[in-house]
Design a protein around this motif. Structure first.
Motif, short mmCIF file in Angstrom:
data_model
loop_
_atom_site.label_atom_id
_atom_site.label_comp_id
_atom_site.label_asym_id
_atom_site.label_seq_id
_atom_site.Cartn_x
_atom_site.Cartn_y
_atom_site.Cartn_z
N SER A 125 0.91 -1.14 0.06
CA SER A 125 -0.05 0.10 -0.01
C SER A 125 0.82 1.10 0.04
O SER A 125 0.25 2.43 -0.18
N PHE A 126 2.28 1.04 0.19
CA PHE A 126 3.08 2.31 0.05
C PHE A 126 3.45 2.61 -1.40
O PHE A 126 4.30 1.81 -1.91
N TYR A 145 0.23 5.04 3.81
CA TYR A 145 0.35 6.57 4.31
C TYR A 145 -0.85 7.05 4.97
O TYR A 145 -0.58 7.94 5.93
N GLU A 146 -2.24 6.66 4.72
CA GLU A 146 -3.15 7.00 5.08
C GLU A 146 -3.20 6.47 6.87
O GLU A 146 -3.98 7.23 7.53
N ALA A 176 -2.80 7.66 12.37
CA ALA A 176 -2.17 7.60 13.79
C ALA A 176 -1.80 8.39 14.26
O ALA A 176 -2.00 8.93 15.46
N LEU A 177 -0.99 9.49 13.62
CA LEU A 177 -0.58 10.67 14.22
C LEU A 177 -1.48 11.76 14.48
O LEU A 177 -1.32 12.49 15.44
N SER A 178 -2.67 11.88 13.79
CA SER A 178 -3.70 12.90 14.04
C SER A 178 -4.24 12.25 15.31
O SER A 178 -4.57 13.33 16.12
N LYS A 214 9.71 10.86 2.91
CA LYS A 214 9.44 11.85 1.81
C LYS A 214 8.54 11.86 0.99
O LYS A 214 7.98 12.91 0.70
N MET A 215 8.13 10.50 0.82
CA MET A 215 6.84 10.37 -0.20
C MET A 215 5.72 10.56 0.65
O MET A 215 4.71 11.15 0.01
#
Length: 838
Positions: free
Chosen positions: A422-423, A658-659, A664-666, A685-686
């Motif tokens: 998925s990346f 990435y989602e 998670a960080l939110s 970076k991506m």
């Protein structure tokens, strides 16, 4: 017998006998292979040297008597001859052999110098001298030649003997500084059959490197080159470099051998032309049609050095101390021994062409490679090229590029690619079931195709999709020859390199830490940590001094009434506060007070404000990351990579897109998410291209080696693709691809280590402030003296009038006398004075 004849023989006997009585005979052994061309040449040269030396020095009292022995080319026979000469003949020195006998077989108890023409010298055996080319200097010359032609990979062919390992050490040492690599070492026995030589050459043909260094005896070299020509290896793609040990093959009398050498280049010890060398060569050619070998020339000079030393110190152990210090200009040039070996005069570079040879350059330690037509001692060539044009194998004038593709051009490579990750944006593969075809897009795919299309030949490949499984699974398929390679975001790891070969990395290396940057620092006293204690204290002291100076300058003539000390302090304190918060809004004195305020607010307030803000932001982010890594919830890229890496982080949750990172960080670690995420730099970076505003990478560690393409062990595409990756990195193509896929140039949002500003950093600033305050006070003092204070003012000041009133009164009188009273400022200060004394 007649009386005349009798008298003649008596006189001849008497003269011979009397000369023998006065000459000290010194026995010197000679051990050589009398059946070989080199051995015969050295023996003849030694005999000529004895004759020439004593013909020139007929008055010398000593004379060398030679005791030749035939080693028959056998090292054991040579050693037996040496032992016999030492124990039976009791020789004072031994010249030879030209074959390696081994340092361990030479005993130093006899203290007899041995001048050998093979093997290596050793400081552990001070009586063993090596009269041969300096191998380390020779390898430096070869390295300079390889660097001149911009080659990087070499094959080294050498004779399989014990002493050849010494030259390998010299080669590695000389090549290391110039980034030259020996890709293959071929050891061939001196007794190898023709079939064995062919078998070894076929191995060389399977290697893509085409620069071959040959370091074998001339007899073995003849077999190598005859078979190399038969196999098509003497073609324009190859370059053959001969060492001094091999180059004597160019004097072969066999036409087929000379023909097989065409295009080869070699190193030969440099022998400068001189009258002595000219005479020696002329006499040599009278008895032989072949060239005088270099070893024979050195043997000639060695005999002269030995004979001169014996004449000075006689026979015995003193010969060693004398011969190591002797230095003269002989037939070979400057003859000198250092470190038990002959000092090199440099090498000439020879090109085998037109069934003969041509000098194309010289090499010396001091000047490097120069063109052959230049004088040897010129400092630099007069041309952009340091060597004459070389005719390469096959008659080509184009320098070989040093490698040749061994790929089967007609074969279609099977390249594995994953379709499940998925990346995205690295290798996004799509399988079309109707067309039974797999296509892929992404950054890794673009780099792969760019490098593949730049190769000098066409390589076709088909993508083999894998919807499940990790890169380790694909590596196993490459190892088992089910695939030819793997395309994708595959990380270079040492454990994987045991089974496959990786190309050079085409991405950034290491892992980074990803955080959300919109949170606030909640510690109420956190601002105090932004400067250290010394800086805060110095700031306060200089602030008080600056305010006192600002207060003193306009307050000289403002206060007229006597007040108590407590009221004076109260007034000063209020003035200090007014100076800090309202100084920019007040109309200050146009002279000293304004200059002090400019220095203080201009330098301190502005610079401190900017430095504080930057330090505040950096320390807040770094502290937050460090706290998150130690106590918070740390997420990581789901997969096998981070399970293998040994990190000190408290990694709990794995994420697979990435989602997932954004979600998670939110939410944060307290709400089921993560406080930070650790991942490889290319993935971060991506991610930051898709989420450029709310996140940043603040820490990075070079733990991993980046992404590389995977091929089977020994595949020539590894080196060729790595070379192309280096090219597109240098010419900017790789940067363009990164800009296309990653967006704008990327760097760390904050430094990995931030220290609070300290006093040392701002010490110069405080010096400027201190000097400005001192100058302001000095000018004020000059005004006071110039005002010619009257007696009443002085008495009033001395009898105890308040400091504030005295200063104000004094300032008013001075300004009145000067005719420059500022009534507006006086009125405001007096009102302020009355306000605080009501």
């Amino acid at each position: 017998m007649s009386p005349n004849k009798t008298n003649f023989w008596l006189i001849l006997f008497f003269c011979t006998f009397s000369h023998g009585l006065h000459a000290d005979i010194v026995d010197v052994g000679v051990v050589l292979d009398m059946e070989s061309w080199v051995g015969k040449s050295i023996n003849s040269s030694i005999t000529m040297a004895i004759s020439d030396f004593y013909a020139r020095n007929d008055s010398y009292r000593s004379k060398i008597a030679l005791h030749p022995r035939d080693s028959k080319g056998d090292p054991l026979e040579a050693m037996s001859n040496i032992v016999d000469l030492l124990n039976t003949v009791k020789v004072s020195a031994i010249i030879g052999p030209e074959t390696y006998i081994g340092s361990k077989l030479v005993t130093d108890e006899t203290k007899v110098p041995i001048f050998t023409f093979a093997g290596k010298s050793s400081m552990q055996h001070p009586y063993l001298f090596q009269i041969i080319e300096d191998e380390f200097a020779m390898t430096q010359g070869i390295a300079a030649l390889v660097q001149l032609f911009k080659w990087r990979d070499l094959i080294f062919v050498y004779e399989d003997t014990d002493h050849e390992h010494n030259i390998l050490e010299h080669l590695f040492e000389s090549f290391q500084d110039k980034n030259i690599r020996i890709t293959y070492r071929s050891a061939i026995s001196a007794s190898a059959t023709n079939d064995q030589v062919i078998e070894e050459l076929r191995k060389l043909m399977s290697i893509q490197t085409t620069i071959v260094i040959v370091h074998v005896s001339p007899s073995l070299a003849s077999s190598i080159f005859l078979n190399a020509k038969m196999l098509g290896m003497m073609s324009k793609e190859y370059a053959w470099i001969l060492t001094p040990k091999t180059i004597e093959i160019m004097h072969s009398t066999e036409f087929q051998v000379i023909e097989s050498l065409q295009g080869a280049i070699g190193f030969r010890p440099y022998i400068p032309m001189s009258s002595k060398m000219h005479d020696l060569s002329k006499r040599w050619r009278n008895g032989s049609s072949r060239e005088l070998p270099t070893l024979a020339i050195w043997a000639y000079d060695t005999v002269w050095a030995l004979a001169e030393s014996i004449e000075k110190v006689g026979a015995g152990s003193m010969i060693l101390s004398e011969i190591v210090n002797i230095e003269f200009k002989g037939a070979s040039g400057e003859f000198r021994l250092s470190g038990n070996k002959l000092v090199s005069n440099g090498f000439e570079i020879i090109n085998a062409v037109d069934h003969g040879e041509r000098k194309v350059g010289h090499w010396t330690v001091s000047n490097g490679i120069r063109r052959a037509h230049l004088p040897l001692h010129d400092a630099a060539p007069h041309s952009s090229s340091n060597i004459e044009d070389v005719i390469w194998p096959g008659g080509s004038t184009v320098t070989p590029k040093g490698w040749i593709s061994r790929m089967n051009v007609g074969k279609t490579l099977r390249i594995g690619v994953r379709t499940g990750p998925s990346f995205n944006y690295f290798a996004d593969a799509y399988y079309d079931a109707q067309k039974n075809r797999t296509t892929a897009t992404g950054f890794s795919v673009d780099v792969f195709n760019t490098c593949l299309h730049a190769l000098p030949y066409e390589v076709s490949y088909e993508l083999v999709p894998f919807a499940s499984g990790s890169y380790d699974d694909l590596i196993n398929k490459v190892y088992n020859q089910q695939l030819d390679g793997v395309l994708g975001d595959s990380t270079i790891l040492a454990s994987r390199s045991q089974y496959v070969d990786f190309t050079a990395t085409y991405t950034d290396v290491g892992i980074g830490t990803l955080i959300r940057i919109k949170e606030r620092d909640s510690w109420p006293w956190g601002f105090l940590k932004r400067f250290d204690a010394d800086l805060w204290l110095t700031y306060a002291v200089f602030g008080i001094l600056a305010i006192l100076s600002v207060w003193a300058i306009p307050a000289v003539n403002q206060f007229e009434h006597e007040r108590r000390l407590a009221q004076q302090i109260k007034t000063i304190a209020v003035l200090v506060l007014l100076s800090i918060f309202f100084a920019q809004r007040r109309r200050l004195l146009k002279y000293l007070s304004v200059s002090v305020m400019i220095v203080w607010f201009g330098l301190v307030a502005f610079l401190f404000k900017q430095s504080y803000r930057a330090t505040q932001a950096s320390l807040t982010s770094v502290e937050k990351v460090e706290l998150a890594l130690k106590q918070g919830v740390v997420g990581f890229h789901g997969g096998s990579l981070f399970g293998d890496l040994k990190l000190s982080y408290n990694m709990k949750n794995s994420y697979h897109s990435y989602e997932d990172y954004d979600d998670a960080l939110s939410r944060g670690g307290k709400h089921g998410g993560a406080d930070a995420i650790v991942d490889e730099v290319p993935y971060i970076k991506m991610f930051l291209r898709r989420y450029p505003h709310d996140y940043a990478m603040v820490l990075s560690k070079p733990i991993t080696s980046g992404f590389g393409f995977i091929f089977a062990k020994g595949s020539p595409l590894v080196i060729e693709m790595s070379r192309e990756i280096a090219k597109i990195r240098e010419d900017g193509t790789l940067m363009k691809l990164e800009m296309e896929w990653f967006g704008k140039d990327f760097s760390l949002a904050f430094p990995t280590m931030v220290e609070p500003p300290n006093l040392v950093r701002f010490w110069g600033l405080f010096i400027v402030i201190g000097v400005s305050l001192a100058l302001a006070l000095m000018v004020l003092a000059l005004y006071l003296v110039r005002a010619r204070m009257d007696l009443e003012t002085i008495i009033t000041f001395l009898v105890g009038q308040s400091l504030v009133a005295t200063t104000v009164n004094l300032w008013v009188k001075i300004s009145n006398r000067a005719g420059r009273a500022d009534f507006y400022l006086q009125d405001r200060l007096i009102r302020l004075y009355n306000f605080f004394n009501e």
